[in-house]
Design a protein around this motif. Structure first.
Motif, PDB file in Angstrom:
ATOM      1  N   ILE A 100      -5.753  -2.523 -15.344  1.00 29.29           N
ATOM      2  CA  ILE A 100      -4.869  -2.313 -14.195  1.00 29.29           C
ATOM      3  C   ILE A 100      -5.414  -1.140 -13.390  1.00 29.29           C
ATOM      4  O   ILE A 100      -5.772  -0.105 -13.962  1.00 29.29           O
ATOM      5  CB  ILE A 100      -3.427  -2.005 -14.632  1.00 29.29           C
ATOM      6  N   ALA A 101      -5.482  -1.295 -12.076  1.00 28.03           N
ATOM      7  CA  ALA A 101      -5.959  -0.224 -11.195  1.00 28.03           C
ATOM      8  C   ALA A 101      -4.806   0.246 -10.301  1.00 28.03           C
ATOM      9  O   ALA A 101      -4.531  -0.365  -9.266  1.00 28.03           O
ATOM     10  CB  ALA A 101      -7.132  -0.709 -10.345  1.00 28.03           C
ATOM     11  N   PRO A 102      -4.113   1.305 -10.690  1.00 25.22           N
ATOM     12  CA  PRO A 102      -3.003   1.809  -9.871  1.00 25.22           C
ATOM     13  C   PRO A 102      -3.498   2.462  -8.587  1.00 25.22           C
ATOM     14  O   PRO A 102      -4.615   2.985  -8.514  1.00 25.22           O
ATOM     15  CB  PRO A 102      -2.332   2.846 -10.780  1.00 25.22           C
ATOM     16  N   GLY A 103      -2.620   2.451  -7.587  1.00 25.05           N
ATOM     17  CA  GLY A 103      -2.854   3.203  -6.368  1.00 25.05           C
ATOM     18  C   GLY A 103      -2.204   4.562  -6.443  1.00 25.05           C
ATOM     19  O   GLY A 103      -2.303   5.250  -7.468  1.00 25.05           O
ATOM     20  N   LEU A 104      -1.515   4.982  -5.388  1.00 26.94           N
ATOM     21  CA  LEU A 104      -0.846   6.283  -5.356  1.00 26.94           C
ATOM     22  C   LEU A 104       0.507   6.158  -6.050  1.00 26.94           C
ATOM     23  O   LEU A 104       1.455   5.616  -5.494  1.00 26.94           O
ATOM     24  CB  LEU A 104      -0.669   6.740  -3.912  1.00 26.94           C
TER      25      LEU A 104
ATOM     26  N   GLY B 135      -1.114  -2.582  -1.664  1.00 29.42           N
ATOM     27  CA  GLY B 135      -2.049  -3.027  -0.632  1.00 29.42           C
ATOM     28  C   GLY B 135      -2.915  -1.921  -0.076  1.00 29.42           C
ATOM     29  O   GLY B 135      -3.628  -2.125   0.917  1.00 29.42           O
ATOM     30  N   LEU B 136      -2.905  -0.739  -0.726  1.00 30.54           N
ATOM     31  CA  LEU B 136      -3.655   0.408  -0.217  1.00 30.54           C
ATOM     32  C   LEU B 136      -5.119   0.075   0.023  1.00 30.54           C
ATOM     33  O   LEU B 136      -5.715   0.496   1.023  1.00 30.54           O
ATOM     34  CB  LEU B 136      -3.541   1.582  -1.202  1.00 30.54           C
ATOM     35  N   GLN B 137      -5.721  -0.685  -0.878  1.00 31.96           N
ATOM     36  CA  GLN B 137      -7.159  -0.976  -0.766  1.00 31.96           C
ATOM     37  C   GLN B 137      -7.482  -1.926   0.384  1.00 31.96           C
ATOM     38  O   GLN B 137      -8.643  -2.134   0.705  1.00 31.96           O
ATOM     39  CB  GLN B 137      -7.698  -1.556  -2.084  1.00 31.96           C
TER      40      GLN B 137
END
Length: 272
Positions: free
Chosen positions: A201-205, A265-267
């Protein structure tokens, strides 16, 4: 479909970095789903250090109050022997390991000097120890027991693997997590025939207590940054926990070697 409230009944989950923040969220949810939970953290008092409010004296006590068994071990998992010793202690207590959530780690060096061109050897070693070596040590220590149970591994990366801020302040942290993602895919290929699933899992902020306490100083996970996220909010620990729940459940029984971005959707944003 079985009852999700007891879908992990009788299973044993290990959550690293589980004494606070995202790790605590994962540990409590797995316990709510029926699992007994072992917590390993380099600092079992981390919740108090960042002003996190618990419903009991410790996360272990919170899990016990849910009617599940739990042990908590303080250890530096970047030390291979310490990781293997902790896992052996857990196996002796519970007799099995079904789930490993490698949550420990973080961007723990000064970000003002952590860019690609400035990061010192000491900081680079610190970040790879906390993020990559810790995950590898725990995976290798748990694999024999996980093979016996047809278990599941969930590693934690970062959305920073696929984007940078303007100053590339998290270059070495993101590089250590990129290594975690590649390791996840390789381990999934190796363990797939043994019916062990491995995902990431790759979390954002994510607005954890630790991140919130450092937000102003680091200009990270602030309200203004939320406006640049397509979903227009910072993530919460529960947003990541929901994906952990999916990946360890039978709903994801045909999912392995994947990395799921959980960033609102940050990326997707174009940086100017």
């Amino acid at each position: 479909m079985g009852d999700m409230k007891t879908s992990l009944q009788g299973k044993l989950a290990i959550v690293t970095g589980g004494a606070g923040g995202m790790g605590r969220s994962h540990a409590l949810r797995l316990a709510e789903l029926g699992a007994n939970v072992a917590i390993i953290d380099i600092d079992l008092k981390v919740a108090a250090r960042y002003g996190e409010t618990l419903s009991a004296a410790s996360v272990r006590d919170e899990i016990l109050n849910l009617g599940r068994d739990s042990i908590a071990i303080e250890a530096d998992l970047s030390d291979r022997k310490a990781a293997f010793d902790a896992v052996h202690q857990i196996e002796r207590h519970f007799g099995r390991i079904d789930i490993l959530v490698n949550n420990a780690g973080g961007a723990i060096t000064p970000i003002g000097s952590s860019s690609a061109s400035m990061a010192s050897e000491e900081d680079r070693n610190t970040l790879f120890a906390a993020n990559f070596h810790t995950a590898v040590n725990m995976c290798q220590a748990c694999v024999p027991a996980l093979i016996k149970e047809g278990g599941v591994i969930v590693n934690i990366s970062t959305v920073g693997v696929c984007l940078d801020d303007a100053a590339a302040r998290f270059a070495m942290y993101s590089a250590s997590k990129a290594a975690v993602e590649k390791y996840t895919r390789s381990l999934a290929v190796e363990l797939g025939p043994k019916q062990v699933r491995v995902n990431c899992i790759a979390p954002g902020l994510i607005a954890t207590p630790r991140v919130a306490s450092q937000a102003a100083a680091r200009n990270l996970a602030t309200g203004g940054q939320a406006d640049a996220i397509p979903l227009r909010r910072l993530g919460q620990a529960s947003d990541i926990t929901g994906v952990v729940e999916f990946l360890v459940s039978d709903l994801a029984s045909y999912v392995t070697g994947e990395c799921i971005r959980v960033s609102g959707g940050l990326q997707l944003q174009t940086r100017t």
